[in-house]
Design a protein around this motif. Structure first.
Motif, PDB file in Angstrom:
ATOM      1  N   GLU A 148      47.020 -39.119  14.192  1.00  0.00           N
ATOM      2  CA  GLU A 148      46.000 -38.795  15.186  1.00  0.00           C
ATOM      3  C   GLU A 148      44.618 -39.245  14.696  1.00  0.00           C
ATOM      4  O   GLU A 148      43.830 -39.800  15.471  1.00  0.00           O
ATOM      5  CB  GLU A 148      45.996 -37.297  15.460  1.00  0.00           C
ATOM      6  CG  GLU A 148      44.976 -36.876  16.515  1.00  0.00           C
ATOM      7  CD  GLU A 148      45.009 -35.384  16.797  1.00  0.00           C
ATOM      8  OE1 GLU A 148      44.131 -34.913  17.540  1.00  0.00           O
ATOM      9  OE2 GLU A 148      45.903 -34.688  16.274  1.00  0.00           O
ATOM     10  N   CYS A 149      44.345 -39.016  13.418  1.00  0.00           N
ATOM     11  CA  CYS A 149      43.063 -39.451  12.857  1.00  0.00           C
ATOM     12  C   CYS A 149      42.939 -40.978  12.881  1.00  0.00           C
ATOM     13  O   CYS A 149      41.856 -41.519  13.163  1.00  0.00           O
ATOM     14  CB  CYS A 149      42.916 -38.941  11.424  1.00  0.00           C
ATOM     15  SG  CYS A 149      42.755 -37.153  11.281  1.00  0.00           S
ATOM     16  N   LEU A 150      44.041 -41.673  12.605  1.00  0.00           N
ATOM     17  CA  LEU A 150      44.029 -43.132  12.658  1.00  0.00           C
ATOM     18  C   LEU A 150      43.726 -43.627  14.071  1.00  0.00           C
ATOM     19  O   LEU A 150      42.930 -44.556  14.263  1.00  0.00           O
ATOM     20  CB  LEU A 150      45.379 -43.680  12.193  1.00  0.00           C
ATOM     21  CG  LEU A 150      45.538 -43.990  10.716  1.00  0.00           C
ATOM     22  CD1 LEU A 150      46.991 -44.257  10.386  1.00  0.00           C
ATOM     23  CD2 LEU A 150      44.679 -45.198  10.329  1.00  0.00           C
ATOM     24  N   ALA A 151      44.358 -43.011  15.046  1.00  0.00           N
ATOM     25  CA  ALA A 151      44.127 -43.423  16.435  1.00  0.00           C
ATOM     26  C   ALA A 151      42.664 -43.217  16.825  1.00  0.00           C
ATOM     27  O   ALA A 151      42.060 -44.063  17.496  1.00  0.00           O
ATOM     28  CB  ALA A 151      45.047 -42.635  17.367  1.00  0.00           C
ATOM     29  N   GLU A 152      42.080 -42.101  16.398  1.00  0.00           N
ATOM     30  CA  GLU A 152      40.678 -41.830  16.716  1.00  0.00           C
ATOM     31  C   GLU A 152      39.757 -42.817  16.015  1.00  0.00           C
ATOM     32  O   GLU A 152      38.777 -43.302  16.611  1.00  0.00           O
ATOM     33  CB  GLU A 152      40.331 -40.393  16.318  1.00  0.00           C
ATOM     34  CG  GLU A 152      41.030 -39.334  17.165  1.00  0.00           C
ATOM     35  CD  GLU A 152      40.780 -37.930  16.673  1.00  0.00           C
ATOM     36  OE1 GLU A 152      40.132 -37.801  15.602  1.00  0.00           O
ATOM     37  OE2 GLU A 152      41.218 -36.972  17.328  1.00  0.00           O
ATOM     38  N   SER A 153      40.064 -43.128  14.759  1.00  0.00           N
ATOM     39  CA  SER A 153      39.242 -44.084  14.013  1.00  0.00           C
ATOM     40  C   SER A 153      39.303 -45.462  14.657  1.00  0.00           C
ATOM     41  O   SER A 153      38.279 -46.140  14.802  1.00  0.00           O
ATOM     42  CB  SER A 153      39.710 -44.153  12.559  1.00  0.00           C
ATOM     43  OG  SER A 153      38.927 -45.052  11.812  1.00  0.00           O
ATOM     44  N   CYS A 154      40.488 -45.882  15.073  1.00  0.00           N
ATOM     45  CA  CYS A 154      40.634 -47.195  15.719  1.00  0.00           C
ATOM     46  C   CYS A 154      39.935 -47.232  17.066  1.00  0.00           C
ATOM     47  O   CYS A 154      39.318 -48.248  17.430  1.00  0.00           O
ATOM     48  CB  CYS A 154      42.119 -47.522  15.880  1.00  0.00           C
ATOM     49  SG  CYS A 154      42.958 -47.927  14.338  1.00  0.00           S
ATOM     50  N   ALA A 155      40.018 -46.139  17.829  1.00  0.00           N
ATOM     51  CA  ALA A 155      39.343 -46.100  19.130  1.00  0.00           C
ATOM     52  C   ALA A 155      37.835 -46.227  18.954  1.00  0.00           C
ATOM     53  O   ALA A 155      37.159 -46.895  19.744  1.00  0.00           O
ATOM     54  CB  ALA A 155      39.688 -44.803  19.856  1.00  0.00           C
ATOM     55  N   SER A 156      37.315 -45.603  17.908  1.00  0.00           N
ATOM     56  CA  SER A 156      35.878 -45.691  17.647  1.00  0.00           C
ATOM     57  C   SER A 156      35.464 -47.119  17.306  1.00  0.00           C
ATOM     58  O   SER A 156      34.430 -47.609  17.778  1.00  0.00           O
ATOM     59  CB  SER A 156      35.508 -44.754  16.498  1.00  0.00           C
ATOM     60  OG  SER A 156      34.149 -44.862  16.165  1.00  0.00           O
ATOM     61  N   VAL A 157      36.279 -47.809  16.501  1.00  0.00           N
ATOM     62  CA  VAL A 157      35.978 -49.194  16.140  1.00  0.00           C
ATOM     63  C   VAL A 157      36.083 -50.097  17.365  1.00  0.00           C
ATOM     64  O   VAL A 157      35.234 -50.972  17.585  1.00  0.00           O
ATOM     65  CB  VAL A 157      36.936 -49.683  15.033  1.00  0.00           C
ATOM     66  CG1 VAL A 157      36.806 -51.186  14.830  1.00  0.00           C
ATOM     67  CG2 VAL A 157      36.640 -48.955  13.727  1.00  0.00           C
ATOM     68  N   ALA A 158      37.115 -49.884  18.180  1.00  0.00           N
ATOM     69  CA  ALA A 158      37.330 -50.739  19.355  1.00  0.00           C
ATOM     70  C   ALA A 158      36.188 -50.625  20.355  1.00  0.00           C
ATOM     71  O   ALA A 158      35.892 -51.581  21.078  1.00  0.00           O
ATOM     72  CB  ALA A 158      38.653 -50.380  20.023  1.00  0.00           C
ATOM     73  N   ASP A 159      35.534 -49.470  20.395  1.00  0.00           N
ATOM     74  CA  ASP A 159      34.416 -49.287  21.323  1.00  0.00           C
ATOM     75  C   ASP A 159      33.268 -50.240  21.016  1.00  0.00           C
ATOM     76  O   ASP A 159      32.431 -50.515  21.880  1.00  0.00           O
ATOM     77  CB  ASP A 159      33.914 -47.838  21.279  1.00  0.00           C
ATOM     78  CG  ASP A 159      34.880 -46.878  21.957  1.00  0.00           C
ATOM     79  OD1 ASP A 159      35.712 -47.347  22.761  1.00  0.00           O
ATOM     80  OD2 ASP A 159      34.800 -45.665  21.690  1.00  0.00           O
TER      81      ASP A 159
END
Length: 305
Positions: A288-299
């Motif tokens: 879950e933390c990985l998904a959140e970190s990736c979503a932040s980068v993708a933004d």
């Protein structure tokens, strides 16, 4: 085999000197306490109480057994608490593996969040390329691995593993600031036909992707420097020694100019791999933390897939 429930009851019987009082403390009837002590005596092979019509006096063996069982029951209680904590993910261990650019951009935030949420858990991180982590994940040595694959160099992951895409990194052209095309937001690869190129080693997916991109543009890239360290590649580009195609996690870098590839939207796909049977309670937290970190980068990337 000594029953720990019976040993706890014995301790109360010895302490209180009464089956009835021990039952009141433990929530049993006097008859239930008596039955437990009969079973414990059978397990021990000797009487533990001197029984009369009005009392049951503990023997020296009962006192000794009650005393010696304190440490054993204390250790069992500690083990039960530890197991409950591990099942809840409050303790235990989690081992992750990832490649260099993800370690630099994604994993620090993930590790910090997991450690903050589960401060008693042991979290480890190894750095490795995708091919190097498959066996450790399959063998259960590593709980989850962060890997990548290029659109132009697709691959199949073992069926025993669950592969989930986290991020699609756009591939960009990196140019020296003094390059003739440095001011362009998009660059046609055909305009770089005669330029020297810098890329990763020939046996890597990144190098194969560059060759295929160039082939679609009608030329073979003249590769003069190779390194698997993107910071080295960026430095060489910044010094005006060549141009490169880099994935999003390797950028930005103020020393170089970045442009889209005209007419193409190639990506490097970041994925997680883990065994489908993995029941480590810390794993869902990390994913879950990985998904959140990736979503932040993708933004930060204005780039359609």
């Amino acid at each position: 085999m000594l029953n720990p429930i019976h040993l706890r009851t014995l301790q109360e019987c010895v302490r209180t000197g009464s089956f009835a009082e021990a039952g009141r403390v433990l929530g049993y009837t006097s008859s239930a306490v008596s039955q437990q002590m009969v079973l414990l005596e059978r397990a021990v092979g000797a009487p533990l109480f001197e029984r009369s019509a009005r009392s049951a006096r503990s023997t020296a063996l009962a006192s000794r057994l009650a005393l010696r069982s304190r440490d054993a029951l204390g250790a069992l209680d500690a083990l039960e608490r530890e197991i409950r904590a591990m099942v809840a993910g409050d303790e235990g261990s989690l081992r992750l593996a990832s490649f260099a650019t993800a370690n630099a951009r994604l994993l620090p935030e993930v590790l910090a969040t997991v450690v903050a949420q589960r401060p008693k858990a042991e979290v480890q991180l190894d750095e490795a390329e995708p091919d190097e982590v498959l066996d450790p994940v399959l063998d259960g040595v590593v709980d989850a691995a962060v890997v990548f694959e290029y659109d132009l160099d697709p691959r199949q992951w073992p069926l025993e593993l669950c592969a989930e895409e986290l991020l699609a990194e756009p591939l960009r052209i990196a140019l020296p600031r003094q390059h003739r095309l440095a001011g362009a937001s998009e660059v046609d690869l055909r305009d770089l036909t005669g330029d020297p190129w810098i890329c990763t080693r020939a046996d890597t997916a990144g190098a194969r992707s560059l060759v295929r991109l160039a082939a679609e543009a009608g030329f073979v890239p003249r590769i003069i420097f190779r390194s698997n360290d993107y910071s080295v590649i960026r430095t060489l580009v910044a010094r005006g020694l060549g141009v490169a195609v880099l994935p999003g996690l390797a950028l930005p870098d103020e020393r170089v100019r970045i442009a889209r590839i005209a007419g193409r939207r190639p990506h490097r796909r970041v994925k997680t791999l883990h065994r489908k049977q993995n029941t480590n309670p810390l794993l869902p937290i990390a994913l879950e933390c990985l998904a959140e970190s990736c979503a932040s980068v993708a933004d930060d990337w204005d780039d359609p897939r």
